[in-house]
Design a protein around this motif. Structure first.
Motif, PDB file in Angstrom:
ATOM      1  N   LYS A 206       0.508  -1.277  -0.160  1.00 26.13           N
ATOM      2  CA  LYS A 206       0.081  -0.035   0.042  1.00 26.13           C
ATOM      3  C   LYS A 206       0.971   1.194   0.021  1.00 26.13           C
ATOM      4  O   LYS A 206       0.245   2.452   0.285  1.00 26.13           O
ATOM      5  CB  LYS A 206      -0.773  -0.115   1.336  1.00 26.13           C
ATOM      6  CG  LYS A 206      -1.826  -1.127   1.368  1.00 26.13           C
ATOM      7  CD  LYS A 206      -2.715  -1.166   0.206  1.00 26.13           C
ATOM      8  CE  LYS A 206      -3.686  -2.382   0.406  1.00 26.13           C
ATOM      9  NZ  LYS A 206      -4.701  -2.479  -0.650  1.00 26.13           N
ATOM     10  N   ASN A 207       2.274   1.114  -0.054  1.00 27.79           N
ATOM     11  CA  ASN A 207       3.145   2.402  -0.005  1.00 27.79           C
ATOM     12  C   ASN A 207       2.767   3.057   1.178  1.00 27.79           C
ATOM     13  O   ASN A 207       2.771   4.325   1.020  1.00 27.79           O
ATOM     14  CB  ASN A 207       2.815   2.962  -1.282  1.00 27.79           C
ATOM     15  CG  ASN A 207       3.869   4.181  -1.432  1.00 27.79           C
ATOM     16  OD1 ASN A 207       5.059   3.969  -1.150  1.00 27.79           O
ATOM     17  ND2 ASN A 207       3.713   5.207  -2.323  1.00 27.79           N
ATOM     18  N   VAL A 208       2.875   2.394   2.529  1.00 24.87           N
ATOM     19  CA  VAL A 208       2.640   3.307   3.658  1.00 24.87           C
ATOM     20  C   VAL A 208       4.136   3.488   4.185  1.00 24.87           C
ATOM     21  O   VAL A 208       4.961   2.591   4.207  1.00 24.87           O
ATOM     22  CB  VAL A 208       1.836   2.253   4.748  1.00 24.87           C
ATOM     23  CG1 VAL A 208       1.755   2.920   5.933  1.00 24.87           C
ATOM     24  CG2 VAL A 208       0.427   2.078   3.914  1.00 24.87           C
ATOM     25  N   LYS A 209       4.467   4.517   4.777  1.00 24.54           N
ATOM     26  CA  LYS A 209       5.643   5.005   5.483  1.00 24.54           C
ATOM     27  C   LYS A 209       5.737   4.160   6.798  1.00 24.54           C
ATOM     28  O   LYS A 209       4.545   3.830   7.502  1.00 24.54           O
ATOM     29  CB  LYS A 209       5.678   6.497   5.615  1.00 24.54           C
ATOM     30  CG  LYS A 209       5.963   7.191   4.495  1.00 24.54           C
ATOM     31  CD  LYS A 209       6.079   8.740   4.592  1.00 24.54           C
ATOM     32  CE  LYS A 209       6.289   9.421   3.174  1.00 24.54           C
ATOM     33  NZ  LYS A 209       5.167   9.284   2.443  1.00 24.54           N
ATOM     34  N   ILE A 210       6.902   3.757   7.464  1.00 23.59           N
ATOM     35  CA  ILE A 210       7.384   2.875   8.595  1.00 23.59           C
ATOM     36  C   ILE A 210       8.380   3.725   9.072  1.00 23.59           C
ATOM     37  O   ILE A 210       9.288   4.311   8.563  1.00 23.59           O
ATOM     38  CB  ILE A 210       7.504   1.658   8.136  1.00 23.59           C
ATOM     39  CG1 ILE A 210       6.081   0.768   7.986  1.00 23.59           C
ATOM     40  CG2 ILE A 210       8.121   0.889   9.442  1.00 23.59           C
ATOM     41  CD1 ILE A 210       6.310  -0.642   7.663  1.00 23.59           C
ATOM     42  N   THR A 211       8.089   3.630  10.514  1.00 21.74           N
ATOM     43  CA  THR A 211       9.137   4.099  11.471  1.00 21.74           C
ATOM     44  C   THR A 211       9.216   3.042  12.645  1.00 21.74           C
ATOM     45  O   THR A 211       8.196   2.216  12.895  1.00 21.74           O
ATOM     46  CB  THR A 211       8.991   5.299  12.150  1.00 21.74           C
ATOM     47  OG1 THR A 211      10.234   5.628  12.609  1.00 21.74           O
ATOM     48  CG2 THR A 211       7.903   5.524  12.968  1.00 21.74           C
ATOM     49  N   ILE A 212      10.454   3.138  13.060  1.00 21.17           N
ATOM     50  CA  ILE A 212      10.560   1.937  14.160  1.00 21.17           C
ATOM     51  C   ILE A 212      11.391   2.417  15.410  1.00 21.17           C
ATOM     52  O   ILE A 212      12.338   3.135  14.796  1.00 21.17           O
ATOM     53  CB  ILE A 212      10.970   0.299  13.779  1.00 21.17           C
ATOM     54  CG1 ILE A 212      11.215  -0.512  14.890  1.00 21.17           C
ATOM     55  CG2 ILE A 212      12.195   0.641  13.009  1.00 21.17           C
ATOM     56  CD1 ILE A 212      11.135  -2.058  14.200  1.00 21.17           C
ATOM     57  N   HIS A 213      11.506   1.911  16.622  1.00 18.81           N
ATOM     58  CA  HIS A 213      12.518   2.011  17.405  1.00 18.81           C
ATOM     59  C   HIS A 213      13.498   1.174  17.646  1.00 18.81           C
ATOM     60  O   HIS A 213      13.011   0.018  17.673  1.00 18.81           O
ATOM     61  CB  HIS A 213      11.975   2.333  19.046  1.00 18.81           C
ATOM     62  CG  HIS A 213      10.667   3.382  19.143  1.00 18.81           C
ATOM     63  ND1 HIS A 213       9.710   3.183  18.612  1.00 18.81           N
ATOM     64  CD2 HIS A 213      10.905   4.557  19.606  1.00 18.81           C
ATOM     65  CE1 HIS A 213       8.878   4.367  19.015  1.00 18.81           C
ATOM     66  NE2 HIS A 213       9.628   5.180  19.664  1.00 18.81           N
ATOM     67  N   VAL A 214      14.875   1.292  17.165  1.00 18.43           N
ATOM     68  CA  VAL A 214      15.641   0.111  17.425  1.00 18.43           C
ATOM     69  C   VAL A 214      16.847   0.766  18.133  1.00 18.43           C
ATOM     70  O   VAL A 214      17.277   1.915  18.191  1.00 18.43           O
ATOM     71  CB  VAL A 214      16.120  -0.192  15.992  1.00 18.43           C
ATOM     72  CG1 VAL A 214      15.219  -1.075  15.248  1.00 18.43           C
ATOM     73  CG2 VAL A 214      16.667   0.863  15.211  1.00 18.43           C
TER      74      VAL A 214
END
Length: 250
Positions: A206-214
Motif C-alpha cells: 500500500k506504499n505506507v511509510k514506516i518507522t521503528i525504535h531500534v
C-alpha cells in the motif's frame, strides 16, 4: 503575492543572502533572492520586512511523541535507567492519563514546536488520533505513525494486525495534503515476528511509510544478541517464547 524579507535569508542549499527575501504566491515560494531584486521582479507584491531576523526553512522533528508532552520533567529522575524509564512511562500513560489529557498534551506539544520554528513532524503515537489532530489543528506538515501495542505473540499476529489496520484506516480517511498516516511497529522486543511481517507486507503493498525504535538500550542489545537480560525476564514472567536472532537490531 507577497515578499517577505529580513537582514538575512538562509536558503540552506546555497550561501546565506544578506538583505534576503522570498516571494510567495498563495502557498508557494516562487522566488528567492535579495530584497531589491525581488521587488523589481514583482513590483505589485505586498512587502513585509522582519528587520534584524533570519528567514529560513522550518525545522523538522523526525521523531516525536506529542501525546506524552505532559510528561516533561516527570521522567527525569529515571532517564539514566531505561527499564525504569520505560516502566514509568508505560504505566503512567496506560493508567493515569485520560484520553482528554493525551489530546491536550499533543496539542501543547505541537504548538510548542510551532513557536520553536518546527514546521514538520514525524510523530509516533499509541493514541494516534491525538497527534494526528494536533498536527492538523496547528497547520503543520507531517506523518503520524500509528504505533502497535505490546504484541509479542506470533499466534496473535493476525488479530493484532487487524486492530492496528483499523486504527490506521480510520485516520487515513481524514488525511490532508499536509498530514499523512504511517505505521510504527514499536520495537523488536515488543512486536512478534509474524506481526512484523504482516506490517511490512502491507506497507510495501500500500506504499505506507514506516518507522521503528531500534538499538535504544543495552537491555535491548542483550535481548537481541543473546536472549538474556531485563527483557528476557519480562518474557519469562509473562510466559512468552523468545528466540533470539543473535544479531543487533540494526
Amino acid at each position: 503575492m507577497k515578499i517577505l524579507s529580513a537582514d538575512y535569508l538562509l536558503p540552506i542549499s546555497s550561501e546565506p543572502i544578506e538583505n534576503g527575501a522570498i516571494a510567495i504566491d498563495e502557498t508557494k515560494i516562487v522566488a528567492v533572492g535579495t530584497t531589491g531584486k525581488l521587488a523589481e521582479k514583482f513590483p505589485g507584491a505586498a512587502p513585509e520586512n522582519f528587520g534584524e531576523a533570519v528567514i529560513m526553512p522550518g525545522f523538522v522533528n523526525c521523531h516525536s511523541h506529542l501525546e506524552i508532552t505532559a510528561m516533561r520533567g516527570f521522567l527525569d529522575d529515571v532517564e539514566g535507567d531505561f527499564y525504569s524509564w520505560l516502566m514509568k512511562l508505560t504505566l503512567t500513560r496506560g493508567e493515569k492519563l485520560t484520553e482528554k489529557d493525551v489530546e491536550i498534551a499533543a496539542l501543547a506539544g505541537a504548538l510548542e514546536g510551532v513557536r520553536a520554528g518546527v514546521t514538520s513532524f514525524g510523530d509516533i503515537g499509541r493514541f494516534g488520533k491525538a497527534g494526528f489532530e494536533a498536527l492538523k489543528t496547528n497547520g503543520l506538515r507531517g506523518v503520524l505513525f500509528q504505533e502497535t501495542e505490546f504484541s509479542p505473540k506470533n499466534e496473535d499476529a493476525e488479530n493484532d494486525f487487524a486492530k492496528l489496520k483499523d486504527k490506521f484506516l480510520d485516520l487515513r480517511e481524514t488525511e490532508t495534503e499536509l498530514v499523512k498516516v504511517g505505521l510504527s511497529p514499536h520495537a523488536p522486543y515488543t512486536v512478534s515476528r509474524k506481526l512484523f511481517e504482516r506490517i511490512t507486507d502491507y506497507a510495501i503493498e500500500k506504499n505506507v511509510k514506516i518507522t521503528i525504535h531500534v538499538s535504544e538500550s543495552n537491555q535491548e542489545k542483550d535481548f537481541m544478541e543473546s536472549g538474556a537480560g531485563f527483557f528476557a525476564g519480562v518474557y519469562e514472567n509473562l510466559n512468552l517464547e523468545w528466540n533470539a536472532p543473535h544479531t543487533s537490531s540494526v
